[in-house]
Design an enzyme around this catalytic site. Structure first.
Site, PDB file in Angstrom:
ATOM      1  CG  PHE A 202      -1.377   1.365   1.570  1.00 39.39           C
ATOM      2  CD1 PHE A 202      -2.856   1.672   0.265  1.00 39.39           C
ATOM      3  CD2 PHE A 202      -1.251   2.472   2.477  1.00 39.39           C
ATOM      4  CE1 PHE A 202      -3.348   2.475   0.660  1.00 39.39           C
ATOM      5  CE2 PHE A 202      -2.244   3.292   2.144  1.00 39.39           C
ATOM      6  CZ  PHE A 202      -2.969   3.726   1.520  1.00 39.39           C
ATOM      7  CG  HIS A 208      -6.253   6.842  -9.745  1.00 41.35           C
ATOM      8  ND1 HIS A 208      -7.087   5.760  -8.847  1.00 41.35           N
ATOM      9  CD2 HIS A 208      -6.236   6.182 -11.220  1.00 41.35           C
ATOM     10  CE1 HIS A 208      -7.546   5.228 -10.741  1.00 41.35           C
ATOM     11  NE2 HIS A 208      -7.123   4.847 -11.553  1.00 41.35           N
ATOM     12  CD  GLU A 274      -7.866   2.850 -13.807  1.00 40.97           C
ATOM     13  OE1 GLU A 274      -7.736   3.902 -12.854  1.00 40.97           O
ATOM     14  OE2 GLU A 274      -8.477   3.214 -14.683  1.00 40.97           O
ATOM     15  CG  ASN A 289     -11.111   0.860 -15.204  1.00 44.85           C
ATOM     16  OD1 ASN A 289     -10.805  -0.684 -15.164  1.00 44.85           O
ATOM     17  ND2 ASN A 289     -10.554   1.422 -15.111  1.00 44.85           N
ATOM     18  NE  ARG A 291     -15.719   0.187 -16.631  1.00 49.19           N
ATOM     19  CZ  ARG A 291     -15.425   1.188 -16.203  1.00 49.19           C
ATOM     20  NH1 ARG A 291     -15.151   1.870 -16.946  1.00 49.19           N
ATOM     21  NH2 ARG A 291     -15.150   1.111 -15.470  1.00 49.19           N
ATOM     22  CB  VAL A 294     -17.639   8.415 -15.243  1.00 47.07           C
ATOM     23  CG1 VAL A 294     -18.620   9.479 -15.242  1.00 47.07           C
ATOM     24  CG2 VAL A 294     -18.471   6.707 -15.052  1.00 47.07           C
ATOM     25  NE  ARG A 337     -16.248  10.625 -12.355  1.00 48.23           N
ATOM     26  CZ  ARG A 337     -16.378   9.386 -12.378  1.00 48.23           C
ATOM     27  NH1 ARG A 337     -17.207   8.192 -11.520  1.00 48.23           N
ATOM     28  NH2 ARG A 337     -14.987   8.504 -13.185  1.00 48.23           N
TER      29      ARG A 337
END
Length: 455
Positions: A202, A208, A274, A289, A291, A294, A337
């Protein structure tokens, strides 16, 4: 190019795909549940098909109804959007069995992307750096303890078939590891149907970073990176490009990793590689990912490339309409968002009738939404109400424009609350303005705010 495409989704992404189809001269068919009968996507589509009652398992996730709608309406392909069936390997294979093009990666690549343990091993083979951790799945707590002792605490236990930040539990010592192992395996079994987990280091105060990938049958290109570090419990709230963290050399490195990794598995279509960037600036691969994301509009705003249009072109057998050297991001773009949630009540969803909706406007402001004034926010689906995206020549100007746009954006209705006030506060914190925020910033911010009485 396709003649007709079925959109197996709802809300803003369904409307987004309808619009892309119309611009390409493709007829669109939208499926809908009873709760979405009067939705904006249904109104905009060339055809609409009712596929079941409101619960997703009886409608949007009910594969027989979706396939039946596609066959009856004579479509060539199915666009799954994001969520729902977008990463369902079985659905992609059923599409193929019925001579329907699944607009996404090939099933074998989807299966690989869904297996975090195997994907991690494949990326190591491709030469991408990963965090220290288990080589394969971890079967027992004792095995997890041995790995943690070897790589050092803190560690995270992750579901091998996980996604969306679920099935991930942190442990700072051996006592916490026993709890984390039990929690992650339980979640993995319940949500993904497989209890397999793995263990890795971790990283505190990480960033990110995701790289947008587009690939046809001939080449893989990247369409710049996005910084998605402003997130709550691993759920993204704000995304931006370019990242305020990366140096030009770091940006070149992470995008090269992304292209290399995607090319090594024969990736096709739109996706994101990612990465977690450590405080020392080193990037390590996290996941793929497979796809459209968002947050794809923030990349479109900075590059001028229509990612959904490119998806449709690739799936129909055409080549990408641009080369790598034609990807030239300009200025800065930010996306917030807007969720129908109450931050003051632990982000409880707030469905209900929208009596007044006044979206933001002005130069270089984009609003992607699937609802309008008079619509009802249904309690059956995720709480995403809209995405607010702005562009400006530089990051400071983009933050100012986003602040102004959030001030303008109003949503009213009995019991309806949104994350607009929280987004305004977050992007104006000294940490975000300085580009020093990390993945743990929002949770720490909310904890401090709760102590003061106002989240």
């Amino acid at each position: 190019m396709f003649d007709k495409v079925l959109i197996a989704n709802r809300g803003e992404i369904a409307l987004r795909v309808v619009r892309a189809c119309r611009e390409l001269g493709i007829r669109s068919v939208v499926v809908y549940s009873t709760a979405d009968a009067a939705s904006a996507a249904v109104r905009a589509a060339d055809e609409a098909v009712h596929i079941g009652p409101p619960p997703a398992k009886a409608s949007y996730l009910h594969v027989p109804n979706v396939i039946e709608a596609a066959l009856k309406h004579g479509v060539d392909a199915i666009h799954p959007g994001y969520g729902f069936l977008s990463e369902d390997v079985d659905f992609a294979e059923v599409c193929s069995d019925n001579d329907l093009v699944f607009i996404g990666p090939d099933p074998e690549v989807m299966r690989l992307a869904g297996d975090k343990v195997e994907m991690r091993a494949r990326m190591i083979t491709a030469g991408l750096p990963v965090l220290p951790g288990s080589v394969g799945a971890v079967a027992t707590v004792g095995e997890a303890e041995e790995i943690a002792a070897d790589i050092g605490y803190p560690v995270v236990v992750k579901a091998s078939a996980g996604g969306g930040g679920r099935g991930i539990t942190r442990a700072r010592d051996r006592a916490e590891l026993q709890r984390a192992f039990t929690e992650s395996t339980t979640i993995a079994r319940a949500l993904f149907g497989a209890a397999e987990v793995y263990v890795e280091s971790f990283v505190d105060r990480a960033r990110h970073i995701e790289v947008q990938i587009m690939a046809d049958r001939h080449e893989v290109v990247h369409v710049a990176e996005r910084d998605c570090s402003l997130q709550r419990r691993r759920q993204k709230l704000v995304e931006e490009t370019p990242s305020a963290l990366l140096t030009p050399a770091q940006r070149e490195q992470v995008t090269e990793y992304a292209v290399r990794g995607a090319r090594s598995i024969g990736y096709l279509g739109a996706g994101t590689m990612e990465f977690l960037v450590r405080p020392d600036g080193r990037a390590t691969f996290m996941e793929l990912n497979g796809r459209i994301q968002v947050e794809h509009p923030v990349t479109e705003m900075a590059t001028g490339i229509d990612l959904v249009r490119e998806q449709l072109r690739i799936a129909s057998g055409e080549r990408l309409s641009f080369r790598q050297d034609q990807v030239v991001p300009r200025g800065a773009a930010i996306e917030c968002r807007i969720n129908a949630e109450d931050p003051a009540a632990c982000f409880r969803p707030t469905p209900g009738l929208i009596t007044s909706l006044r979206p933001a406007g002005g130069p270089f402001v984009r609003v992607d939404s699937g609802v309008e004034q008079g619509d009802t926010i249904a309690p059956y689906y995720d709480s995403l109400l809209a995405k607010l995206i702005v562009w400006a020549p530089d990051r400071d100007a983009a933050i100012s424009r986003m602040t102004r746009a959030l001030d303008e954006f109003e949503v009213e209705g009995p019991g309806v609350r949104t994350t607009i006030p929280l987004a305004r506060r977050l992007i104006n914190t000294p940490e975000f303005r300085a580009g020093e925020h990390t993945t743990d910033f929002v949770d720490a911010f909310l904890a401090r705010a709760a102590e003061g009485g106002t989240p």
